[in-house]
Design an enzyme around this catalytic site. Structure first.
Site, PDB file in Angstrom:
ATOM      1  N   HIS A 122      -9.154 -11.229 -25.861  1.00 53.08           N
ATOM      2  CA  HIS A 122      -7.816 -11.010 -25.301  1.00 53.08           C
ATOM      3  C   HIS A 122      -6.732 -11.763 -26.075  1.00 53.08           C
ATOM      4  O   HIS A 122      -5.556 -11.452 -25.947  1.00 53.08           O
ATOM      5  CB  HIS A 122      -7.778 -11.383 -23.812  1.00 53.08           C
ATOM      6  CG  HIS A 122      -7.781 -12.847 -23.519  1.00 53.08           C
ATOM      7  ND1 HIS A 122      -8.921 -13.553 -23.190  1.00 53.08           N
ATOM      8  CD2 HIS A 122      -6.776 -13.756 -23.485  1.00 53.08           C
ATOM      9  CE1 HIS A 122      -8.613 -14.821 -22.960  1.00 53.08           C
ATOM     10  NE2 HIS A 122      -7.315 -14.970 -23.140  1.00 53.08           N
ATOM     11  N   ASP A 152     -15.611 -10.896 -24.111  1.00 52.85           N
ATOM     12  CA  ASP A 152     -14.309 -11.455 -24.482  1.00 52.85           C
ATOM     13  C   ASP A 152     -14.423 -12.384 -25.692  1.00 52.85           C
ATOM     14  O   ASP A 152     -13.778 -13.431 -25.755  1.00 52.85           O
ATOM     15  CB  ASP A 152     -13.674 -12.208 -23.304  1.00 52.85           C
ATOM     16  CG  ASP A 152     -12.166 -12.385 -23.487  1.00 52.85           C
ATOM     17  OD1 ASP A 152     -11.586 -11.697 -24.348  1.00 52.85           O
ATOM     18  OD2 ASP A 152     -11.576 -13.235 -22.791  1.00 52.85           O
ATOM     19  N   SER A 225      -6.968 -20.538 -24.542  1.00 53.52           N
ATOM     20  CA  SER A 225      -7.956 -19.458 -24.659  1.00 53.52           C
ATOM     21  C   SER A 225      -8.470 -19.353 -26.088  1.00 53.52           C
ATOM     22  O   SER A 225      -7.692 -19.300 -27.040  1.00 53.52           O
ATOM     23  CB  SER A 225      -7.326 -18.124 -24.255  1.00 53.52           C
ATOM     24  OG  SER A 225      -7.056 -18.100 -22.879  1.00 53.52           O
TER      25      SER A 225
END
Length: 464
Positions: A122, A152, A225
């Site tokens: 993402h 992911d 992230s």
């Protein structure tokens, strides 16, 4: 003078009497009788020396792990081009192809000296351009090598003139709850930020997702992230992915993809170009459902097998409906996420030792996991499976895929149990081809599908 002396003596005697009375009537002395009797005690005591690692935060040295990690964690910039009207006036009166650059940021971890970098899918999704900035402020253009949206995880590559600092993968299967960890990343565009916490839980599933995460209370915020979760040795045990927050910033827990899953995904991308996924071939029951509660399955410690898929590894290993999976390769299984988390680290063809409870008896059976034989196709949402030898004989065809699940929208069309031969006159040989062909369907056009039933009768349906 004599009067003062008399008063002092009287006060001294009064104090002594008061102290003696308190000792006698109010203060109780606790006595412990020590014997060599080995009989069990009501209160259990442990005289084991306290581990230095667990003595407290002041006894844990994070500096070495932090120094190693910050130089291997990078800042990832994702540049996407937005095409479309930027105002209400442009929406109504038209626009001349305005293109605006939108920048997203995240983190990444260097995993090899030649510049391979792992991050979250993402973080780089939809990127027109990717840039990576090292801890020494050097910036490089990055190439996307491959990605896996399901886990992911994405793999990038930069070309540096000299070997880069990198992190080694640790073994996330042996991470313990309560273990100290560090989260390293670039929150709020700040570089090289290190936070500390403990592992709060393992094999955590989020939002009905069966994927397995490491849960930690180390502070993780937007921009973290794709960053590193490391132990006190500086080993990479997870890729920070998500936070549990009602504000969008850290106020509770954060979640990381376990390193064993990330490593397997990266190895598959580098070796095969895509992720190789294997399944046991079992069907389970979702917990906290009326059916599970009625059957008592909701209270089972382990994974209850509701059914076995034909010609699967579980079928060949003689696993049966009603068995309860308790462990896999000596990794304890308490819930479904424990099982799926471990299977995510394996490929089709790998053999696993599965420990089951069968009517109170524990058995360990070798099971070879196989490539997934079923999937849901895009747009229509049908669940299809590759044909078994039994299916090929029953339908008298070697081509096509069997429809084994139909969403509510298409229940009235009689699709369930038939073999799907083609989509828009393009032949289907397996589930991957079905996925590709259904992915090309336009939601606004007509679609024709050709099927065959067990009588050998072909049917053609047109959907719009």
């Amino acid at each position: 003078m004599k009067k003062i002396g008399s008063s002092f003596v009287i006060a001294l005697f009064a104090g002594a009497i008061t102290l003696g009375a308190y000792k006698l009537f109010f203060e109780r002395t606790n006595y412990a009788v020590v014997t060599d009797d080995n009989s069990s005690s009501i209160i259990n005591s442990s005289y084991s020396p306290t581990s230095a690692k667990g003595a407290g935060i002041n006894e844990v040295d994070f500096t070495s792990a932090a120094e190693t990690t910050v130089n291997a964690v990078v800042h990832v910039k994702n540049v996407t081009i937005s095409r479309g009207p930027s105002s209400l006036m442009e929406f109504f009166y038209g626009y001349e192809g305005n293109q605006k650059a939108q920048i997203g940021t995240g983190s990444g971890v260097i995993i090899s000296p030649d510049g391979h970098i792992v991050t979250n899918n993402h973080v780089i999704k939809g990127a027109s351009q990717l840039q990576v900035t090292l801890n020494n402020n050097k910036t490089y253009d990055a190439e996307l090598v491959g990605t896996d949206p399901n886990s992911d995880i994405a793999l990038l590559k930069i070309d540096a003139k000299r070997p880069l600092p990198y992190l080694a993968f640790g073994d996330s299967d042996h991470v313990k709850v309560g273990e100290w960890v560090l989260a390293v990343g670039n929150p709020f565009n700040l570089t090289s930020t290190v936070t500390a916490g403990i592992v709060s839980a393992k094999a955590r599933a989020l939002m009905n997702n069966n994927q397995s995460f490491i849960q930690t209370d180390a502070a993780v915020n937007p921009g973290n992230s794709g960053g590193a979760l490391v132990n006190t040795n500086g080993d990479l045990i997870g890729i920070n992915t998500a936070i549990s927050s009602q504000t969008g910033s850290y106020v509770g827990y954060s979640f990381a993809v376990p390193s064993n899953i990330a490593k397997k995904v990266i190895d598959d991308i580098m070796e095969f170009g895509s992720v190789q996924k294997g399944v046991l071939g079992i069907k389970t029951v979702s917990i906290n459902t009326p059916y599970a509660i009625e059957k008592g399955i909701n209270e089972i410690d382990g994974v209850y097998i509701e059914d076995i898929e034909e010609e699967s590894g579980a079928d060949e290993a003689d696993l049966k409906a009603g068995d309860i999976i308790k462990a896999i390769d000596e990794i304890e299984v308490h819930k479904f996420a424990d099982l799926t988390g471990y299977l995510s680290t394996k490929r089709p063809g790998d053999e696993l030792n599965v420990t089951i409870d069968r009517e109170g008896e524990q058995l360990t059976l070798p099971v070879t996991i196989k490539e997934r034989q079923t999937l849901f196709v895009p747009v229509m949402g049908l669940e299809v499976k590759n044909l078994t030898e039994k299916d090929q004989k029953a339908f008298k065809t070697k081509k096509g895929v069997k429809i084994v699940g139909v969403p509510e929208t298409y229940r009235g069309y009689g699709l369930d149990g038939k073999v799907l031969l083609s989509v828009d006159n393009e032949e289907i040989n397996d589930i991957q081809e079905a996925k590709t062909l259904f992915g090309r369907i336009s939601r606004y056009g007509k679609t024709s599908i050709t099927m065959i039933n067990k009588k050998g009768e072909k049917e053609r349906l047109i959907f719009q």
